[in-house]
Design a protein around this motif. Structure first.
Motif, PDB file in Angstrom:
ATOM      1  N   ALA A 120       0.805  -1.221   0.000  1.00  0.00           N
ATOM      2  CA  ALA A 120       0.000   0.000   0.000  1.00  0.00           C
ATOM      3  C   ALA A 120       0.839   1.273   0.000  1.00  0.00           C
ATOM      4  O   ALA A 120       0.435   2.276  -0.594  1.00  0.00           O
ATOM      5  N   TYR A 121       2.002   1.252   0.643  1.00  0.00           N
ATOM      6  CA  TYR A 121       2.770   2.479   0.837  1.00  0.00           C
ATOM      7  C   TYR A 121       4.168   2.432   0.208  1.00  0.00           C
ATOM      8  O   TYR A 121       4.742   3.480  -0.068  1.00  0.00           O
ATOM      9  N   GLY A 122       4.738   1.264   0.025  1.00  0.00           N
ATOM     10  CA  GLY A 122       6.068   1.148  -0.566  1.00  0.00           C
ATOM     11  C   GLY A 122       7.136   1.938   0.155  1.00  0.00           C
ATOM     12  O   GLY A 122       7.903   2.670  -0.485  1.00  0.00           O
ATOM     13  N   PRO A 123       7.258   1.839   1.473  1.00  0.00           N
ATOM     14  CA  PRO A 123       8.266   2.618   2.203  1.00  0.00           C
ATOM     15  C   PRO A 123       9.664   2.063   1.960  1.00  0.00           C
ATOM     16  O   PRO A 123       9.831   0.911   1.565  1.00  0.00           O
ATOM     17  N   PRO A 124      10.706   2.851   2.207  1.00  0.00           N
ATOM     18  CA  PRO A 124      12.072   2.334   2.065  1.00  0.00           C
ATOM     19  C   PRO A 124      12.419   1.308   3.135  1.00  0.00           C
ATOM     20  O   PRO A 124      13.361   0.534   2.961  1.00  0.00           O
ATOM     21  N   ALA A 125      11.687   1.303   4.250  1.00  0.00           N
ATOM     22  CA  ALA A 125      11.935   0.336   5.320  1.00  0.00           C
ATOM     23  C   ALA A 125      10.724   0.299   6.240  1.00  0.00           C
ATOM     24  O   ALA A 125       9.885   1.215   6.237  1.00  0.00           O
ATOM     25  N   ILE A 126      10.627  -0.772   7.012  1.00  0.00           N
ATOM     26  CA  ILE A 126       9.573  -0.920   8.019  1.00  0.00           C
ATOM     27  C   ILE A 126      10.240  -1.249   9.349  1.00  0.00           C
ATOM     28  O   ILE A 126      11.057  -2.169   9.424  1.00  0.00           O
ATOM     29  N   PHE A 127       9.912  -0.506  10.384  1.00  0.00           N
ATOM     30  CA  PHE A 127      10.401  -0.770  11.726  1.00  0.00           C
ATOM     31  C   PHE A 127       9.302  -1.487  12.502  1.00  0.00           C
ATOM     32  O   PHE A 127       8.159  -1.028  12.530  1.00  0.00           O
ATOM     33  N   VAL A 128       9.653  -2.601  13.129  1.00  0.00           N
ATOM     34  CA  VAL A 128       8.674  -3.414  13.868  1.00  0.00           C
ATOM     35  C   VAL A 128       9.013  -3.361  15.358  1.00  0.00           C
ATOM     36  O   VAL A 128      10.146  -3.652  15.754  1.00  0.00           O
ATOM     37  N   TYR A 129       8.028  -3.021  16.166  1.00  0.00           N
ATOM     38  CA  TYR A 129       8.213  -2.877  17.607  1.00  0.00           C
ATOM     39  C   TYR A 129       7.385  -3.927  18.347  1.00  0.00           C
ATOM     40  O   TYR A 129       6.152  -3.871  18.310  1.00  0.00           O
ATOM     41  N   PRO A 130       8.012  -4.859  19.029  1.00  0.00           N
ATOM     42  CA  PRO A 130       7.253  -5.727  19.934  1.00  0.00           C
ATOM     43  C   PRO A 130       6.954  -4.985  21.231  1.00  0.00           C
ATOM     44  O   PRO A 130       7.642  -4.009  21.577  1.00  0.00           O
ATOM     45  N   THR A 131       5.958  -5.426  21.956  1.00  0.00           N
ATOM     46  CA  THR A 131       5.636  -4.835  23.260  1.00  0.00           C
ATOM     47  C   THR A 131       5.575  -5.944  24.296  1.00  0.00           C
ATOM     48  O   THR A 131       5.956  -7.087  24.025  1.00  0.00           O
ATOM     49  N   CYS A 132       5.092  -5.596  25.464  1.00  0.00           N
ATOM     50  CA  CYS A 132       5.093  -6.569  26.563  1.00  0.00           C
ATOM     51  C   CYS A 132       4.364  -7.850  26.180  1.00  0.00           C
ATOM     52  O   CYS A 132       4.837  -8.961  26.453  1.00  0.00           O
ATOM     53  N   VAL A 133       3.195  -7.717  25.559  1.00  0.00           N
ATOM     54  CA  VAL A 133       2.360  -8.882  25.260  1.00  0.00           C
ATOM     55  C   VAL A 133       3.076  -9.823  24.298  1.00  0.00           C
ATOM     56  O   VAL A 133       3.195 -11.039  24.556  1.00  0.00           O
ATOM     57  N   THR A 134       3.558  -9.313  23.186  1.00  0.00           N
ATOM     58  CA  THR A 134       4.174 -10.179  22.173  1.00  0.00           C
ATOM     59  C   THR A 134       5.519 -10.730  22.635  1.00  0.00           C
ATOM     60  O   THR A 134       5.938 -11.803  22.202  1.00  0.00           O
ATOM     61  N   ALA A 135       6.219  -9.999  23.506  1.00  0.00           N
ATOM     62  CA  ALA A 135       7.475 -10.523  24.044  1.00  0.00           C
ATOM     63  C   ALA A 135       7.206 -11.652  25.034  1.00  0.00           C
ATOM     64  O   ALA A 135       7.923 -12.659  25.060  1.00  0.00           O
ATOM     65  N   LEU A 136       6.171 -11.509  25.835  1.00  0.00           N
ATOM     66  CA  LEU A 136       5.866 -12.521  26.852  1.00  0.00           C
ATOM     67  C   LEU A 136       5.340 -13.825  26.243  1.00  0.00           C
ATOM     68  O   LEU A 136       5.568 -14.900  26.788  1.00  0.00           O
TER      69      LEU A 136
END
Length: 496
Positions: A120-136
């Motif tokens: 949809a956007y074709g960005p040069p990069a994507i930054f992904v951030y996990p949080t407490c829930v997905t880390a646990l």
């Protein structure tokens, strides 16, 4: 989780810190951060800190792998500005539900979200951030990002800083580690030159950096990467080819500056663009570092000429405000680099500092304050709201400069207040920024509203006793309290 634990321990090992070098090996690994109280965010969690550092990179997509509230509560938490791309203003989240967690669909949902953003956007990069829930729940963010990068042909950067690992400041440093591991050095520029520099820890709040960059442009100095303010992914990827660097906020990204010096021999210094003297000194040190790295020494002369010209203009503009502000007392309730840089800037025009907080300030920041303010009684670690209110209500300060969270204390004490933190609407960096800061302080202190709000309300005024002339029916004078104000004049009432 083991790799994250190792990364956290590595962040605490800061060779540029004299206090840290003086510790034994065990104490050095524990770092200087205060332990978190269970259930408390300590001014912000690690995820919040990482998002603060990376979100001003304006042309990449920032994807939060978490339930909706994690992104909803952290979006746009800094007043950074962009001169071009607006993709960073779009919120992306995988919006995990209980069903996704129970059924183990979180990683698949993340991969799908990356694909949708790419298409949809074709960005040069994507930054992904996990949080407490997905880390646990044990989602392997790095594996998903690596697979997505191979599949879709664009960098997908894991920012492994879930909230529970520590404070906001730790999240700042983990964001810097993510840039070191996955972004910086991944692209080789074809236009590297002897006058390229990096600016680290500058967030371009309210467009502040735009008041400084024209000065560097006039000297022929190119900002290869400003991290993170108004940054582009390609510029950060090429940042390893800069010749020198300036550290603006060491509390946030000192680890980034140190490791870039170790890996790519990029010397750095810590400076400030707040105030006339500090701005001039920063320009000098940038030029001196570039000369040491091979630039033509003639840049030193051009720098001094520029400084002389800009200082003369700034002092001429400030002359109109000096008589109105000289001797005025300021209480500064902020922290970090502003705890000393703004102090120095205000003292240059004759303003008296009655107190400055050193919350979130490094040991080096505190030492600078002690050099500027010889009286330690003007330095406080943290002042509770009751003490702030008492100080202001007793008129020990003419104005308070702070963040938005304490503005209502000043307003309750009927004291002028000016926002100095990230929510502010005016840029205060550089020569023009200093003039603007002084102008805003002048406007706030001399606003006529303060004289009005300090006066008693009309209904708190006690009516005066009015004496009636003796009537023809009685030889004695009678006194009575005025009950009906209709038809009376100001002379009929007493003073409030």
């Amino acid at each position: 989780m083991s790799s994250l634990r190792a990364k956290i321990q590595d962040v605490f090992n800061e060779p540029a810190c004299e206090q840290n070098r003086g510790k034994d090996a065990k104490a050095r690994k524990e770092g200087c951060s205060k332990p978190l109280t269970p259930g408390a965010a300590a001014g912000g969690c690690a995820f919040d800190g990482a998002k603060i550092v990376l979100q001003p990179i304006t042309d990449v997509a920032h994807l939060i792998h978490a339930p909706l509230a994690c992104e909803g509560n952290s979006w746009d938490n800094r007043g950074a500005a962009s001169s071009g791309p607006t993709l960073w203003r779009t919120s992306f989240t995988t919006d995990l539900t209980e069903l996704d967690v129970v059924m183990g669909q979180a990683e698949r949902k993340l991969f799908k979200a990356i694909r949708e953003i790419k298409e949809a956007y074709g960005p040069p990069a994507i930054f992904v951030y996990p949080t407490c829930v997905t880390a646990l729940i044990g989602d392997d963010i790095e594996a998903v990002c690596k697979r997505a990068a191979e599949k879709f042909g664009l960098p997908v950067v894991p920012v492994n800083a879930p909230g529970f690992v520590g404070s906001k400041n730790l999240g700042n440093k983990l964001a810097g580690e993510a840039l070191l591991d996955h972004v910086i050095g991944t692209v080789e520029p074809d236009d590297a030159g002897p006058y390229d520099i990096n600016i680290l820890g500058e967030f371009n709040l309210s467009g502040e950096f735009w008041l400084v960059k024209p000065l560097l442009d006039r000297l022929g100095i190119r900002v290869r990467a400003c991290i993170p303010g108004d940054a582009r992914y390609f510029d950060i990827a090429c940042a390893h080819r800069a010749r020198a660097a300036m550290m603006v906020c060491s509390t946030a990204l000192i680890n980034l500056a140190c490791k870039m010096e170790q890996r790519w021999d990029i010397p750095f210094f810590e400076g400030s663009f707040y105030g006339i003297t500090d701005t001039s000194e920063a320009l000098r040190q940038i030029s001196q570092l570039l000369v040491k790295k091979g630039a033509d020494p003639e840049i030193l002369g051009r720098t001094e000429a520029l400084i002389a010209e800009e200082e003369a203009i700034a002092w001429k503009k400030l002359a109109a405000h000096r008589p109105r502000l000289e001797g005025k007392r300021v209480l500064l309730n902020t922290g970090g680099v502003k705890s000393w840089s703004v102090v120095h800037a205000l003292m240059e025009i004759g303003i008296e500092i009655v107190g400055t907080s050193v919350k979130k300030s490094t040991v080096e920041d505190k030492e600078r304050i002690k050099q500027i303010l010889t009286d330690d009684n003007h330095i406080f670690e943290q002042m509770v709201p009751r003490e702030l209110y008492a100080m202001l209500s007793e008129h020990k300060a003419d104005i308070m400069l702070s963040g938005g969270r304490t503005q209502f204390i000043a307003l309750k004490a009927k004291t002028p207040w000016l926002d100095i933190n990230q929510e502010r609407q005016h840029p205060y960096a550089g020569y023009d920024g200093m003039v603007e800061l002084v102008r805003q302080i002048d406007l706030a202190i001399h606003n006529p509203i303060w004289r009005q709000v300090r006066e008693p309300a009309p209904w708190d005024c006690q009516p005066a006793v009015r004496k009636e002339l003796p009537s023809t029916k009685s030889e004695t004078a009678t006194l009575h309290v005025v009950q009906d104000f209709a038809g009376t004049t100001a002379d009929d009432f007493g003073e409030c």
